[in-house]
Scaffold this motif. Structure first.
Motif, PDB file in Angstrom:
ATOM      1  N   SER A   1     -12.066  -2.544   3.886  1.00  0.00           N
ATOM      2  CA  SER A   1     -10.798  -2.700   4.620  1.00  0.00           C
ATOM      3  C   SER A   1      -9.783  -3.473   3.793  1.00  0.00           C
ATOM      4  CB  SER A   1     -11.032  -3.395   5.964  1.00  0.00           C
ATOM      5  OG  SER A   1     -11.909  -2.647   6.776  1.00  0.00           O
ATOM      6  N   GLY A   2      -9.744  -3.182   2.497  1.00  0.00           N
ATOM      7  CA  GLY A   2      -8.774  -3.808   1.616  1.00  0.00           C
ATOM      8  C   GLY A   2      -9.233  -5.111   0.993  1.00  0.00           C
ATOM      9  N   ASN A   3     -10.407  -5.624   1.389  1.00  0.00           N
ATOM     10  CA  ASN A   3     -10.937  -6.861   0.818  1.00  0.00           C
ATOM     11  C   ASN A   3     -11.854  -6.541  -0.356  1.00  0.00           C
ATOM     12  OD1 ASN A   3      -9.823  -8.722   2.837  1.00  0.00           O
ATOM     13  ND2 ASN A   3     -11.214  -7.699   4.257  1.00  0.00           N
ATOM     14  N   ALA A   4     -11.570  -7.136  -1.506  1.00  0.00           N
ATOM     15  CA  ALA A   4     -12.363  -6.871  -2.699  1.00  0.00           C
ATOM     16  C   ALA A   4     -13.803  -7.324  -2.491  1.00  0.00           C
ATOM     17  CB  ALA A   4     -11.761  -7.582  -3.904  1.00  0.00           C
ATOM     18  N   SER A   5     -14.734  -6.623  -3.106  1.00  0.00           N
ATOM     19  CA  SER A   5     -16.143  -6.968  -2.975  1.00  0.00           C
ATOM     20  C   SER A   5     -16.837  -6.810  -4.319  1.00  0.00           C
ATOM     21  CB  SER A   5     -16.828  -6.075  -1.929  1.00  0.00           C
ATOM     22  OG  SER A   5     -16.725  -4.715  -2.304  1.00  0.00           O
ATOM     23  N   LYS A   6     -18.004  -7.441  -4.428  1.00  0.00           N
ATOM     24  CA  LYS A   6     -18.820  -7.336  -5.635  1.00  0.00           C
ATOM     25  C   LYS A   6     -20.238  -7.064  -5.206  1.00  0.00           C
ATOM     26  CE  LYS A   6     -19.917  -9.712  -9.971  1.00  0.00           C
ATOM     27  NZ  LYS A   6     -19.799 -10.988 -10.737  1.00  0.00           N
ATOM     28  N   GLY A   7     -20.752  -5.877  -5.552  1.00  0.00           N
ATOM     29  CA  GLY A   7     -22.072  -5.491  -5.114  1.00  0.00           C
ATOM     30  C   GLY A   7     -22.979  -5.119  -6.267  1.00  0.00           C
ATOM     31  N   TRP A   8     -23.918  -4.241  -5.968  1.00  0.00           N
ATOM     32  CA  TRP A   8     -24.878  -3.798  -6.975  1.00  0.00           C
ATOM     33  C   TRP A   8     -24.201  -2.975  -8.064  1.00  0.00           C
ATOM     34  CZ3 TRP A   8     -29.952  -5.377  -6.279  1.00  0.00           C
ATOM     35  CH2 TRP A   8     -30.866  -4.938  -7.241  1.00  0.00           C
ATOM     36  N   TRP A   9     -23.178  -2.234  -7.657  1.00  0.00           N
ATOM     37  CA  TRP A   9     -22.424  -1.402  -8.594  1.00  0.00           C
ATOM     38  C   TRP A   9     -20.938  -1.752  -8.539  1.00  0.00           C
ATOM     39  CZ3 TRP A   9     -26.289   0.941  -5.566  1.00  0.00           C
ATOM     40  CH2 TRP A   9     -27.362   1.478  -6.284  1.00  0.00           C
TER      41      TRP A   9
ATOM     42  N   MET B   1       0.828  -1.204   0.000  1.00  0.00           N
ATOM     43  CA  MET B   1       0.000   0.000   0.000  1.00  0.00           C
ATOM     44  C   MET B   1       0.858   1.249   0.000  1.00  0.00           C
ATOM     45  SD  MET B   1      -3.028  -0.846   2.741  1.00  0.00           S
ATOM     46  CE  MET B   1      -3.502   0.895   2.822  1.00  0.00           C
ATOM     47  N   ASP B   2       0.379   2.271  -0.686  1.00  0.00           N
ATOM     48  CA  ASP B   2       1.034   3.575  -0.650  1.00  0.00           C
ATOM     49  C   ASP B   2       1.044   4.095   0.785  1.00  0.00           C
ATOM     50  OD1 ASP B   2       1.980   6.063  -2.252  1.00  0.00           O
ATOM     51  OD2 ASP B   2       0.389   6.839  -0.959  1.00  0.00           O
ATOM     52  N   GLY B   3       2.140   4.750   1.171  1.00  0.00           N
ATOM     53  CA  GLY B   3       2.290   5.199   2.558  1.00  0.00           C
ATOM     54  C   GLY B   3       1.190   6.113   3.026  1.00  0.00           C
ATOM     55  N   SER B   4       0.768   7.076   2.185  1.00  0.00           N
ATOM     56  CA  SER B   4      -0.277   8.012   2.588  1.00  0.00           C
ATOM     57  C   SER B   4      -1.607   7.305   2.780  1.00  0.00           C
ATOM     58  CB  SER B   4      -0.432   9.121   1.538  1.00  0.00           C
ATOM     59  OG  SER B   4      -0.817   8.584   0.281  1.00  0.00           O
ATOM     60  N   VAL B   5      -1.894   6.319   1.921  1.00  0.00           N
ATOM     61  CA  VAL B   5      -3.140   5.564   2.059  1.00  0.00           C
ATOM     62  C   VAL B   5      -3.115   4.724   3.327  1.00  0.00           C
ATOM     63  CG1 VAL B   5      -4.637   3.835   1.004  1.00  0.00           C
ATOM     64  CG2 VAL B   5      -3.493   5.517  -0.430  1.00  0.00           C
ATOM     65  N   ARG B   6      -1.961   4.140   3.633  1.00  0.00           N
ATOM     66  CA  ARG B   6      -1.840   3.340   4.861  1.00  0.00           C
ATOM     67  C   ARG B   6      -2.128   4.198   6.089  1.00  0.00           C
ATOM     68  NH1 ARG B   6       1.132  -1.282   6.060  1.00  0.00           N
ATOM     69  NH2 ARG B   6       2.148  -1.158   4.028  1.00  0.00           N
ATOM     70  N   VAL B   7      -1.544   5.393   6.140  1.00  0.00           N
ATOM     71  CA  VAL B   7      -1.763   6.288   7.280  1.00  0.00           C
ATOM     72  C   VAL B   7      -3.232   6.659   7.388  1.00  0.00           C
ATOM     73  CG1 VAL B   7      -1.279   8.581   8.202  1.00  0.00           C
ATOM     74  CG2 VAL B   7       0.586   7.186   7.300  1.00  0.00           C
ATOM     75  N   LEU B   8      -3.846   7.028   6.254  1.00  0.00           N
ATOM     76  CA  LEU B   8      -5.252   7.411   6.267  1.00  0.00           C
ATOM     77  C   LEU B   8      -6.140   6.235   6.655  1.00  0.00           C
ATOM     78  CD1 LEU B   8      -5.426   9.655   3.072  1.00  0.00           C
ATOM     79  CD2 LEU B   8      -5.749  10.405   5.428  1.00  0.00           C
ATOM     80  N   ALA B   9      -5.809   5.044   6.147  1.00  0.00           N
ATOM     81  CA  ALA B   9      -6.609   3.858   6.466  1.00  0.00           C
ATOM     82  C   ALA B   9      -6.541   3.553   7.961  1.00  0.00           C
ATOM     83  CB  ALA B   9      -6.123   2.666   5.655  1.00  0.00           C
TER      84      ALA B   9
END
Length: 289
Positions: free
Chosen positions: A228-236, A177-185
């Motif tokens: 939380s980083g887990n791929a999902s498949k929904g309505w969109w 993960m990109d460092g900025s995204v990790r901090v924000l997450a």
């Protein structure tokens, strides 16, 4: 030796109760998942691991409550009209917070949505069940018996800080993960943990945090964002427009977005100012050592 394990009322100290609860939970969760993996391949899909994880956290709660001669309702598992109302409001509120986050990112041209062609309804129903089980497990673990005993020993503020930190650290993060995204997450999940803790503190029941937790995760998955980083498949399915990942959250999902940080921070401040029902304060929030 007595002062190390017992307080002035000759009761086991809250810290040991918390450690004992987590130890029992680890044994139950690992044991149940091990048993599941021994089941035939045809049976295993009907016994989801996340449901077993919830049972692995719930059974020790029951054991601990029996040892203390209290009820499950005293641990936040009250079944009542108020709990049903809390759960419904939480479900709508959690989904609404995700909707606000998605709206903010969309207004900044972060993405657009396209309809998922096949299997959307079944994915939504399956996602609802999964996210309910996740919410039940994580709220039982992080805001149930152990959190409530921490409140007795350390008071609400330090308990919130400790358990929100544990909640954030318990979520896995991709090393790539990109460092900025990790901090924000991590900041987002920490704030979410703090918010969910307030949901319990302000009602004295787990129904509200369970509803918020489920609504948040289910809405993210239904929109097709990572949970939380887990791929999902929904309505969109979201189609990102190449904007910075600190805005969109990238593959991690909206929990990696700076917009989510702002919204969660505002909610935490609002909950801090809301007095709530205070029913939980019948229990001591600061026990003698």
């Amino acid at each position: 030796m007595k002062s190390l394990f017992f307080n002035a009322e000759n009761s086991l100290r809250n810290g040991w109760k918390i450690l004992g609860y987590f130890f029992m939970t680890a044994l139950f969760v690992v044991g149940l998942i091990f048993i599941r993996r021994m089941l035939p391949d045809t049976v295993r899909p009907f016994v989801p691991e996340v449901v077993l994880a919830f049972l692995g956290a719930f059974v020790p709660t029951w054991v601990c409550s029996r040892l203390e001669r209290t009820s499950l309702a005293a641990q936040g598992f009250a079944i009542s009209k108020a709990s049903g109302r809390d759960f419904g409001l939480g479900l709508v509120g959690g989904a609404g917070l995700v909707g606000l986050t998605a709206l903010g990112v969309w207004l900044l041209d972060g993405f657009h949505l396209v309809r998922t062609p096949d299997g959307a309804a079944s994915n939504l129903l399956k996602g609802a069940g999964t996210m309910l089980a996740v919410a039940l497990f994580e709220e039982t673990l992080f805001h149930g018996y152990a959190f409530q005993r921490a409140i007795r020993g350390m008071g609400p503020l330090w308990s919130q800080l400790v358990f929100a930190t544990i909640f954030a650290l318990a979520h896995p993060f991709d090393p790539a993960m990109d460092g900025s995204v990790r901090v924000l997450a991590m900041l987002n999940i920490f704030l979410a943990g703090w918010m969910l803790g307030y949901c319990y503190l302000r009602t004295g029941r787990l129904a509200l945090p369970i509803g918020v937790h489920m609504g948040w995760n289910w809405a993210q998955g239904s929109l097709g964002f990572g949970v939380s980083g887990n791929a999902s498949k929904g309505w969109w399915t979201p189609v990102l427009h190449g904007k910075p990942t600190w805005l969109t959250g990238g593959d991690f999902g909206l929990e990696g977005s700076a917009i989510s940080v702002l919204i969660l921070a505002l909610v935490v401040v609002g909950l801090a100012r809301w007095k709530g029902e205070r029913t939980h304060q019948e229990l001591p929030t600061r026990a003698t050592a």
